[in-house]
Design a protein around this motif. Structure first.
Motif, PDB file in Angstrom:
ATOM      1  N   PHE A 205      57.446  48.780  54.775  1.00 61.24           N
ATOM      2  CA  PHE A 205      58.689  48.036  54.658  1.00 61.24           C
ATOM      3  C   PHE A 205      59.423  47.974  55.995  1.00 61.24           C
ATOM      4  O   PHE A 205      59.800  46.885  56.457  1.00 61.24           O
ATOM      5  CB  PHE A 205      59.571  48.701  53.593  1.00 61.24           C
ATOM      6  N   TRP A 206      59.611  49.126  56.628  1.00 62.66           N
ATOM      7  CA  TRP A 206      60.398  49.140  57.858  1.00 62.66           C
ATOM      8  C   TRP A 206      59.671  48.442  59.001  1.00 62.66           C
ATOM      9  O   TRP A 206      60.297  47.730  59.799  1.00 62.66           O
ATOM     10  CB  TRP A 206      60.760  50.575  58.243  1.00 62.66           C
ATOM     11  N   GLU A 207      58.362  48.596  59.058  1.00 67.58           N
ATOM     12  CA  GLU A 207      57.633  47.901  60.115  1.00 67.58           C
ATOM     13  C   GLU A 207      57.662  46.397  59.881  1.00 67.58           C
ATOM     14  O   GLU A 207      57.798  45.613  60.830  1.00 67.58           O
ATOM     15  CB  GLU A 207      56.183  48.405  60.176  1.00 67.58           C
ATOM     16  N   ALA A 208      57.547  45.966  58.628  1.00 70.30           N
ATOM     17  CA  ALA A 208      57.608  44.537  58.320  1.00 70.30           C
ATOM     18  C   ALA A 208      58.942  43.943  58.747  1.00 70.30           C
ATOM     19  O   ALA A 208      58.993  42.843  59.317  1.00 70.30           O
ATOM     20  CB  ALA A 208      57.369  44.316  56.829  1.00 70.30           C
ATOM     21  N   LEU A 209      60.034  44.661  58.494  1.00 66.04           N
ATOM     22  CA  LEU A 209      61.346  44.134  58.851  1.00 66.04           C
ATOM     23  C   LEU A 209      61.552  44.074  60.358  1.00 66.04           C
ATOM     24  O   LEU A 209      62.347  43.259  60.846  1.00 66.04           O
ATOM     25  CB  LEU A 209      62.447  44.972  58.193  1.00 66.04           C
ATOM     26  N   ALA A 218      62.951  41.410  46.945  1.00 62.62           N
ATOM     27  CA  ALA A 218      62.139  42.396  46.227  1.00 62.62           C
ATOM     28  C   ALA A 218      62.069  41.874  44.801  1.00 62.62           C
ATOM     29  O   ALA A 218      63.010  42.028  44.024  1.00 62.62           O
ATOM     30  CB  ALA A 218      62.757  43.790  46.283  1.00 62.62           C
ATOM     31  N   SER A 219      60.968  41.225  44.468  1.00 63.64           N
ATOM     32  CA  SER A 219      60.896  40.470  43.218  1.00 63.64           C
ATOM     33  C   SER A 219      61.024  41.355  41.989  1.00 63.64           C
ATOM     34  O   SER A 219      61.602  40.940  40.978  1.00 63.64           O
ATOM     35  CB  SER A 219      59.587  39.675  43.152  1.00 63.64           C
ATOM     36  N   HIS A 220      60.486  42.568  42.065  1.00 61.50           N
ATOM     37  CA  HIS A 220      60.506  43.458  40.891  1.00 61.50           C
ATOM     38  C   HIS A 220      60.493  44.900  41.367  1.00 61.50           C
ATOM     39  O   HIS A 220      59.459  45.512  41.507  1.00 61.50           O
ATOM     40  CB  HIS A 220      59.347  43.144  39.942  1.00 61.50           C
ATOM     41  N   SER A 221      61.687  45.430  41.619  1.00 61.51           N
ATOM     42  CA  SER A 221      61.834  46.783  42.163  1.00 61.51           C
ATOM     43  C   SER A 221      63.126  47.399  41.643  1.00 61.51           C
ATOM     44  O   SER A 221      64.123  46.699  41.466  1.00 61.51           O
ATOM     45  CB  SER A 221      61.885  46.757  43.695  1.00 61.51           C
ATOM     46  N   ASN A 222      63.094  48.716  41.450  1.00 63.75           N
ATOM     47  CA  ASN A 222      64.272  49.465  41.009  1.00 63.75           C
ATOM     48  C   ASN A 222      64.650  50.513  42.051  1.00 63.75           C
ATOM     49  O   ASN A 222      63.838  50.863  42.917  1.00 63.75           O
ATOM     50  CB  ASN A 222      63.998  50.148  39.671  1.00 63.75           C
ATOM     51  N   PRO A 223      65.856  51.053  41.980  1.00 65.57           N
ATOM     52  CA  PRO A 223      66.258  52.099  42.923  1.00 65.57           C
ATOM     53  C   PRO A 223      65.469  53.394  42.710  1.00 65.57           C
ATOM     54  O   PRO A 223      65.225  53.805  41.566  1.00 65.57           O
ATOM     55  CB  PRO A 223      67.745  52.316  42.612  1.00 65.57           C
ATOM     56  N   ARG A 224      65.127  54.021  43.797  1.00 62.01           N
ATOM     57  CA  ARG A 224      64.458  55.320  43.748  1.00 62.01           C
ATOM     58  C   ARG A 224      65.423  56.424  43.306  1.00 62.01           C
ATOM     59  O   ARG A 224      65.002  57.529  42.961  1.00 62.01           O
ATOM     60  CB  ARG A 224      63.879  55.652  45.135  1.00 62.01           C
ATOM     61  N   ARG A 225      66.700  56.110  43.296  1.00 60.32           N
ATOM     62  CA  ARG A 225      67.735  57.077  42.934  1.00 60.32           C
ATOM     63  C   ARG A 225      67.466  57.733  41.579  1.00 60.32           C
ATOM     64  O   ARG A 225      67.745  58.918  41.382  1.00 60.32           O
ATOM     65  CB  ARG A 225      69.087  56.361  42.925  1.00 60.32           C
ATOM     66  N   ARG A 231      57.078  53.621  44.707  1.00 60.06           N
ATOM     67  CA  ARG A 231      57.074  52.280  44.121  1.00 60.06           C
ATOM     68  C   ARG A 231      58.484  51.685  44.122  1.00 60.06           C
ATOM     69  O   ARG A 231      58.643  50.463  44.093  1.00 60.06           O
ATOM     70  CB  ARG A 231      56.534  52.364  42.685  1.00 60.06           C
ATOM     71  N   HIS A 232      59.491  52.540  44.187  1.00 63.72           N
ATOM     72  CA  HIS A 232      60.879  52.102  44.080  1.00 63.72           C
ATOM     73  C   HIS A 232      61.554  52.109  45.453  1.00 63.72           C
ATOM     74  O   HIS A 232      60.985  52.563  46.449  1.00 63.72           O
ATOM     75  CB  HIS A 232      61.611  52.989  43.085  1.00 63.72           C
ATOM     76  N   LEU A 233      62.768  51.633  45.492  1.00 60.39           N
ATOM     77  CA  LEU A 233      63.476  51.410  46.750  1.00 60.39           C
ATOM     78  C   LEU A 233      64.432  52.551  47.061  1.00 60.39           C
ATOM     79  O   LEU A 233      65.258  52.927  46.225  1.00 60.39           O
ATOM     80  CB  LEU A 233      64.263  50.103  46.675  1.00 60.39           C
ATOM     81  N   SER A 234      64.355  53.061  48.302  1.00 57.46           N
ATOM     82  CA  SER A 234      65.327  54.049  48.758  1.00 57.46           C
ATOM     83  C   SER A 234      66.668  53.372  49.000  1.00 57.46           C
ATOM     84  O   SER A 234      66.778  52.142  49.057  1.00 57.46           O
ATOM     85  CB  SER A 234      64.835  54.702  50.050  1.00 57.46           C
ATOM     86  N   GLU A 235      67.704  54.190  49.142  1.00 61.07           N
ATOM     87  CA  GLU A 235      69.042  53.648  49.417  1.00 61.07           C
ATOM     88  C   GLU A 235      69.027  52.790  50.685  1.00 61.07           C
ATOM     89  O   GLU A 235      69.629  51.709  50.731  1.00 61.07           O
ATOM     90  CB  GLU A 235      70.052  54.783  49.599  1.00 61.07           C
ATOM     91  N   ALA A 236      68.324  53.281  51.706  1.00 64.75           N
ATOM     92  CA  ALA A 236      68.285  52.548  52.975  1.00 64.75           C
ATOM     93  C   ALA A 236      67.560  51.221  52.823  1.00 64.75           C
ATOM     94  O   ALA A 236      67.965  50.208  53.415  1.00 64.75           O
ATOM     95  CB  ALA A 236      67.616  53.404  54.048  1.00 64.75           C
ATOM     96  N   GLY A 242      70.016  43.990  51.285  1.00 65.16           N
ATOM     97  CA  GLY A 242      71.314  43.347  51.175  1.00 65.16           C
ATOM     98  C   GLY A 242      71.773  42.737  52.493  1.00 65.16           C
ATOM     99  O   GLY A 242      72.279  41.613  52.525  1.00 65.16           O
ATOM    100  N   GLU A 243      71.579  43.463  53.577  1.00 57.99           N
ATOM    101  CA  GLU A 243      71.980  42.972  54.894  1.00 57.99           C
ATOM    102  C   GLU A 243      71.222  41.707  55.276  1.00 57.99           C
ATOM    103  O   GLU A 243      71.748  40.853  56.000  1.00 57.99           O
ATOM    104  CB  GLU A 243      71.756  44.055  55.944  1.00 57.99           C
ATOM    105  N   ARG A 244      69.994  41.593  54.781  1.00 59.86           N
ATOM    106  CA  ARG A 244      69.179  40.419  55.097  1.00 59.86           C
ATOM    107  C   ARG A 244      69.351  39.292  54.067  1.00 59.86           C
ATOM    108  O   ARG A 244      68.644  38.290  54.120  1.00 59.86           O
ATOM    109  CB  ARG A 244      67.709  40.839  55.165  1.00 59.86           C
ATOM    110  N   GLY A 245      70.303  39.461  53.150  1.00 55.46           N
ATOM    111  CA  GLY A 245      70.580  38.400  52.191  1.00 55.46           C
ATOM    112  C   GLY A 245      69.617  38.330  51.026  1.00 55.46           C
ATOM    113  O   GLY A 245      69.580  37.319  50.313  1.00 55.46           O
ATOM    114  N   GLY A 246      68.852  39.396  50.800  1.00 58.69           N
ATOM    115  CA  GLY A 246      67.852  39.377  49.747  1.00 58.69           C
ATOM    116  C   GLY A 246      68.423  39.648  48.371  1.00 58.69           C
ATOM    117  O   GLY A 246      69.557  40.101  48.213  1.00 58.69           O
ATOM    118  N   VAL A 247      67.622  39.356  47.359  1.00 57.80           N
ATOM    119  CA  VAL A 247      67.930  39.662  45.971  1.00 57.80           C
ATOM    120  C   VAL A 247      66.859  40.617  45.459  1.00 57.80           C
ATOM    121  O   VAL A 247      65.688  40.527  45.846  1.00 57.80           O
ATOM    122  CB  VAL A 247      67.990  38.388  45.105  1.00 57.80           C
ATOM    123  N   ILE A 248      67.263  41.537  44.584  1.00 55.37           N
ATOM    124  CA  ILE A 248      66.364  42.541  44.026  1.00 55.37           C
ATOM    125  C   ILE A 248      66.254  42.309  42.529  1.00 55.37           C
ATOM    126  O   ILE A 248      67.262  42.316  41.813  1.00 55.37           O
ATOM    127  CB  ILE A 248      66.881  43.964  44.316  1.00 55.37           C
TER     128      ILE A 248
END
Length: 343
Positions: A205-209, A218-225, A231-236, A242-248
């Motif tokens: 993810f970070w290298e891609a960005l 992120a078409s189908h992802s939930n928070p890792r919280r 498989r899930h997304l960290s807070e960062a 969000g900063e890149r204007g994406g929808v989750i």
């Protein structure tokens, strides 16, 4: 297909494996849902058919090309070479085209087509399909991305469990490969295709960005919280989207909603999904929250939170979401995102 005036507001589901289930599982998705369930009484309870999407008021679905990789126990018929993955994806694309020709769906590739489709949908309820490649192995080499864009693919997720391009949904699968870095360069130069971050490992993810600054989702992802798994997304990661204007897109599989949930356990209530949505909203705002149900992603109705049983039940979210956010979460946020970048 006979016209059916759909209920407002429009539903947009950012992740369904329609062609994979039709071709690999053998489900006739042109049947009413109850008839499909009657024909397949064993195993997972089917949750999605094309008529069920019409009844739900599904204006748009991100419909996958999902080439399923070989596994000696779970998928002995899966692909083992890029050519085999390519062929699987083409068969799925041909099915979507056939449904389009039969008037069962409308394939969407441009902003003008999207707007025209939505006007027509208000009168006939025919779902639109935007093509999402889940796992990039069908792209045999990065310079083949243009072929798939010409064919109508508008979203590419480089990873699944792990591909030739990127580490995926299990810890330790690594980051982008050299081919993956070349694919990011190809995506950077291809404005018709957006990057789907779902299934990317965190290093990928970070290298891609770093390498790509185009439209992101992120078409189908939930928070890792709430479920601590890669498989899930960290807070960062959520903040970066969000900063890149994406929808989750929120996934409704119980094991992705409740830590430790297993098949056969009691179904949680809808609040299990709502806390994931609310957490994303708390971090980056409700305008970045959508639906990516994955209703047909290898599980069935018993693996969804109550009272979800079929796509129409997603409208029950209105009863539980904060006032005013339901139309956007149900589909408006995805439509606004698409209008910002579709050619």
């Amino acid at each position: 297909m006979d016209g059916v005036k759909p209920p407002p507001p429009p539903l947009v589901d950012a992740h369904l494996d329609l062609a994979h289930n039709a071709l690999e599982a053998g489900f006739d998705l042109t049947l009413p849902l109850e008839e499909l369930r009657r024909r397949y009484p064993q195993g997972d309870v089917p949750t999605v058919t094309l008529p069920a999407l019409v009844e739900a008021g599904a204006a748009l679905v991100f419909a996958t090309l999902f080439a399923s990789p070989y596994h000696p126990e779970h998928n002995p018929e899966g692909y083992t070479t890029p050519d085999e993955a390519h062929a699987q994806a083409l068969r799925q694309l041909e099915l979507y085209r056939r449904w389009h020709e039969e008037g069962r769906v409308r394939l969407i590739t441009t902003r003008a087509e999207l707007d025209g489709h939505l006007k027509a949908w208000e009168g006939d309820g025919v779902p639109g399909l935007l093509i999402l490649m889940e796992g990039a192995d069908p792209i045999r080499t990065p310079d083949e991305l243009g072929f798939w864009a010409d064919a109508g693919v508008r979203l590419v997720g480089p990873a699944w469990g792990g591909t030739r391009y990127a580490g995926g949904s299990w810890f330790g699968t690594g980051g982008l490969t050299e081919l993956g870095r070349e694919l990011m360069a190809a995506l950077q130069d291809e404005p018709r295709v957006a990057l789907d971050a779902s299934h990317l490992s965190e290093p990928s993810f970070w290298e891609a960005l770093e390498l790509y600054d185009g439209p992101l989702l992120a078409s189908h992802s939930n928070p890792r919280r709430f479920v601590d798994h890669e498989r899930h997304l960290s807070e960062a990661m959520i903040s970066a989207l969000g900063e890149r204007g994406g929808v989750i897109g929120t996934v409704f599989y119980n094991a992705f909603l409740v830590a430790g949930w297993q098949r056969g356990d009691a179904r949680p209530g809808l609040e299990a999904a709502l806390r994931h949505m609310a957490h994303v909203a708390e971090l980056i705002g409700w305008e970045h929250v959508g639906i990516g149900s994955d209703f047909d992603g290898g599980f069935g109705a018993r693996e969804l939170p109550e009272p979800l049983d079929q796509p129409a039940d997603l409208r029950r979210l209105e009863e539980a979401l904060p006032a005013g956010v339901f139309p956007g979460v149900l589909g408006g946020h995805w439509l606004a995102w698409l209008r910002r970048w579709l050619p």
